[in-house]
Design a protein around this motif. Sequence first.
Motif, mmCIF file in Angstrom:
data_model
loop_
_atom_site.group_PDB
_atom_site.id
_atom_site.type_symbol
_atom_site.label_atom_id
_atom_site.label_comp_id
_atom_site.label_asym_id
_atom_site.label_seq_id
_atom_site.Cartn_x
_atom_site.Cartn_y
_atom_site.Cartn_z
ATOM 1 N N LEU A 197 70.145 66.049 48.967
ATOM 2 C CA LEU A 197 70.332 65.802 50.317
ATOM 3 C C LEU A 197 71.303 66.445 51.172
ATOM 4 C CD1 LEU A 197 69.614 61.941 49.995
ATOM 5 C CD2 LEU A 197 67.892 63.796 50.676
ATOM 6 N N PHE A 198 71.520 66.696 52.337
ATOM 7 C CA PHE A 198 72.315 67.441 52.870
ATOM 8 C C PHE A 198 72.787 66.908 54.546
ATOM 9 C CE2 PHE A 198 70.517 70.757 50.081
ATOM 10 C CZ PHE A 198 71.625 71.340 49.343
ATOM 11 N N ASP A 199 73.876 67.230 54.730
ATOM 12 C CA ASP A 199 74.291 67.035 56.331
ATOM 13 C C ASP A 199 74.548 68.486 56.710
ATOM 14 O OD1 ASP A 199 74.458 64.192 55.996
ATOM 15 O OD2 ASP A 199 76.472 64.282 55.486
ATOM 16 N N PHE A 200 73.675 68.502 57.929
ATOM 17 C CA PHE A 200 73.734 69.749 58.482
ATOM 18 C C PHE A 200 74.873 70.095 59.718
ATOM 19 C CE2 PHE A 200 69.111 68.436 57.705
ATOM 20 C CZ PHE A 200 69.338 68.857 56.510
ATOM 21 N N GLU A 201 75.524 71.044 59.499
ATOM 22 C CA GLU A 201 76.584 71.353 60.331
ATOM 23 C C GLU A 201 76.597 72.733 60.851
ATOM 24 O OE1 GLU A 201 78.414 69.490 62.090
ATOM 25 O OE2 GLU A 201 78.356 67.549 61.386
ATOM 26 N N PRO A 202 76.441 73.334 62.041
ATOM 27 C CA PRO A 202 76.470 72.440 63.273
ATOM 28 C C PRO A 202 74.963 71.708 63.715
ATOM 29 C CG PRO A 202 76.363 74.625 63.769
ATOM 30 C CD PRO A 202 76.537 74.900 62.453
ATOM 31 N N SER A 203 73.843 72.397 62.993
ATOM 32 C CA SER A 203 72.606 71.885 63.117
ATOM 33 C C SER A 203 71.678 72.284 62.116
ATOM 34 C CB SER A 203 71.921 72.217 64.690
ATOM 35 O OG SER A 203 71.888 73.401 64.723
ATOM 36 N N ALA A 204 70.508 71.875 61.801
ATOM 37 C CA ALA A 204 69.477 72.236 60.863
ATOM 38 C C ALA A 204 69.111 73.617 61.466
ATOM 39 C CB ALA A 204 68.336 71.096 60.944
ATOM 40 N N GLU A 205 68.789 73.861 62.623
ATOM 41 C CA GLU A 205 68.196 75.147 63.006
ATOM 42 C C GLU A 205 69.124 76.364 62.886
ATOM 43 O OE1 GLU A 205 68.490 72.327 65.016
ATOM 44 O OE2 GLU A 205 66.414 72.016 65.721
ATOM 45 N N ASP A 206 70.655 76.141 62.966
ATOM 46 C CA ASP A 206 71.460 76.995 62.707
ATOM 47 C C ASP A 206 71.517 77.254 61.086
ATOM 48 O OD1 ASP A 206 72.423 77.332 65.317
ATOM 49 O OD2 ASP A 206 73.866 75.721 65.193
ATOM 50 N N VAL A 207 71.426 76.115 60.323
ATOM 51 C CA VAL A 207 71.244 76.335 58.944
ATOM 52 C C VAL A 207 70.164 77.230 58.585
ATOM 53 C CG1 VAL A 207 71.201 75.151 56.784
ATOM 54 C CG2 VAL A 207 72.492 74.355 58.604
ATOM 55 N N LEU A 208 69.041 77.069 59.250
ATOM 56 C CA LEU A 208 67.969 77.625 58.565
ATOM 57 C C LEU A 208 68.098 79.343 59.228
ATOM 58 C CD1 LEU A 208 64.963 75.195 59.470
ATOM 59 C CD2 LEU A 208 65.477 76.066 57.441
ATOM 60 N N ASP A 209 68.646 79.480 60.410
ATOM 61 C CA ASP A 209 68.862 80.934 60.658
ATOM 62 C C ASP A 209 69.773 81.628 59.782
ATOM 63 O OD1 ASP A 209 67.462 80.666 63.101
ATOM 64 O OD2 ASP A 209 68.786 79.923 64.487
ATOM 65 N N ALA A 210 70.680 80.914 59.180
ATOM 66 C CA ALA A 210 71.620 81.541 58.280
ATOM 67 C C ALA A 210 70.834 81.665 56.930
ATOM 68 C CB ALA A 210 72.783 80.754 58.003
ATOM 69 N N LEU A 211 69.997 80.616 56.582
ATOM 70 C CA LEU A 211 69.104 80.969 55.473
ATOM 71 C C LEU A 211 68.010 81.858 55.374
ATOM 72 C CD1 LEU A 211 69.116 77.201 54.219
ATOM 73 C CD2 LEU A 211 70.701 79.041 53.079
ATOM 74 N N LEU A 212 67.529 82.035 56.385
ATOM 75 C CA LEU A 212 66.323 82.904 56.615
ATOM 76 C C LEU A 212 66.320 84.457 55.959
ATOM 77 C CD1 LEU A 212 63.423 83.717 57.598
ATOM 78 C CD2 LEU A 212 64.394 84.115 59.938
ATOM 79 N N PRO A 213 67.462 84.991 56.209
ATOM 80 C CA PRO A 213 67.476 86.382 55.848
ATOM 81 C C PRO A 213 68.002 86.450 54.368
ATOM 82 C CG PRO A 213 69.458 85.990 57.193
ATOM 83 C CD PRO A 213 68.553 84.948 57.458
ATOM 84 N N ARG A 214 68.766 85.430 53.693
ATOM 85 C CA ARG A 214 68.969 85.311 52.379
ATOM 86 C C ARG A 214 67.813 85.010 51.569
ATOM 87 N NH1 ARG A 214 72.252 87.234 54.888
ATOM 88 N NH2 ARG A 214 74.799 86.670 55.306
ATOM 89 N N TYR A 215 66.909 84.030 52.148
ATOM 90 C CA TYR A 215 65.699 83.760 51.445
ATOM 91 C C TYR A 215 64.858 85.147 51.510
ATOM 92 C CZ TYR A 215 61.135 81.514 50.613
ATOM 93 O OH TYR A 215 59.811 81.438 50.143
ATOM 94 N N VAL A 216 64.508 85.530 52.514
ATOM 95 C CA VAL A 216 63.636 86.714 52.384
ATOM 96 C C VAL A 216 64.056 87.914 51.539
ATOM 97 C CG1 VAL A 216 62.387 88.585 53.769
ATOM 98 C CG2 VAL A 216 62.684 86.228 54.730
ATOM 99 N N GLU A 217 65.348 88.132 51.458
ATOM 100 C CA GLU A 217 66.048 89.223 50.619
ATOM 101 C C GLU A 217 65.946 88.866 49.231
ATOM 102 O OE1 GLU A 217 69.475 90.208 54.104
ATOM 103 O OE2 GLU A 217 70.078 89.240 52.006
ATOM 104 N N SER A 218 66.291 87.449 49.070
ATOM 105 C CA SER A 218 66.299 87.196 47.405
ATOM 106 C C SER A 218 64.663 87.110 47.035
ATOM 107 C CB SER A 218 66.528 85.969 47.415
ATOM 108 O OG SER A 218 65.999 84.727 47.903
ATOM 109 N N ARG A 219 63.703 87.031 47.833
ATOM 110 C CA ARG A 219 62.531 86.971 47.372
ATOM 111 C C ARG A 219 62.080 88.336 46.990
ATOM 112 N NH1 ARG A 219 58.922 82.956 48.290
ATOM 113 N NH2 ARG A 219 57.251 84.070 47.414
#
Length: 305
Positions: free
Chosen positions: A214-236
């Motif tokens: 479980l996580f608290d999202f700062e500043p928002s969940a959308e910003d967290v997903l924006d940051a994770l998107l390239p990392r996720y695709v690159e790792s896959r």
Amino acid sequence: MGAQLRVYKRRIQAVTATKKITKAMEMIAASRIVKAQRKVAASKPYATELTRAVTAVATGSSAKHPLTTEVEAPTRAAVLLVTSDRGLAGGYSSNAIKAAERLRERLASEGKEVDTYIVGRKGVAYYGFRERKVEDSWTGFTDNPAYSDAKSIAAPLIEAIQKDTAEGGVDELHIVFTEFVSMMTQNAVDDRMLPLSLDEVAEESTRKGEILPLFDFEPSAEDVLDALLPRYVESRIYNALLQAAASEHAARRRAMKSATDNAGDLIKSLSRLANAARQAEITQEISEIVGGASALADATAGSDK
């Protein structure tokens, strides 16, 4: 008969030289498989934890994001095909291409247009020969990929998934690569990278007895997903490139071992033929000598009379 023997000897020399080359290539491929396996194993923990983090963000918020949101009626998909830069690896590249063709047909039957991205000269040559459109391609690193290669591949794919289809974007992102199972088994598979199937990840975590954090999202969940998107695709993509590299080395080792064994069998066969030719030549020479001696003896006996 002497000319035939010389032909056999030249063929034996040529096959012997070929056998030395294939044996060397077999040994080189075998040594590289171990390194590739280690890289695959080292990349899995990061990819696993990143997927769990993305899943936790998606399930813990109502954010709409290309990483996790299914399009109601997808009309366009991108397919990344991973092949090899070099040949002499048996059916490695052709199996991956066939898997991509099956995926393409399935997506087309679902009413989706397909944009193709290719890694490896073999795939590029296949599509180029058939004059098929390729959105982008990358070559020169398939046997030893680096994370920077995965980043360069991921960039246009991320851009495409973030665009609207009317602007040339895609609704889905698939990857076709060769999964490394063991030294003797490598399977060409297709996998959907985006949107991420949250249900499948949750089922896998439940099966393994894991609890999603479980996580608290700062500043928002959308910003967290924006940051994770390239990392996720690159790792896959990086994990797929590493598995494909290990599979390529394993396939090349197996192909070169088969070639070496066939060369050995051919040398034995040619040696038997050469021995037979040499024996026939010796027999003919003995017959000529005996015939000459007999003729000489007859001539001498005739002169004595």
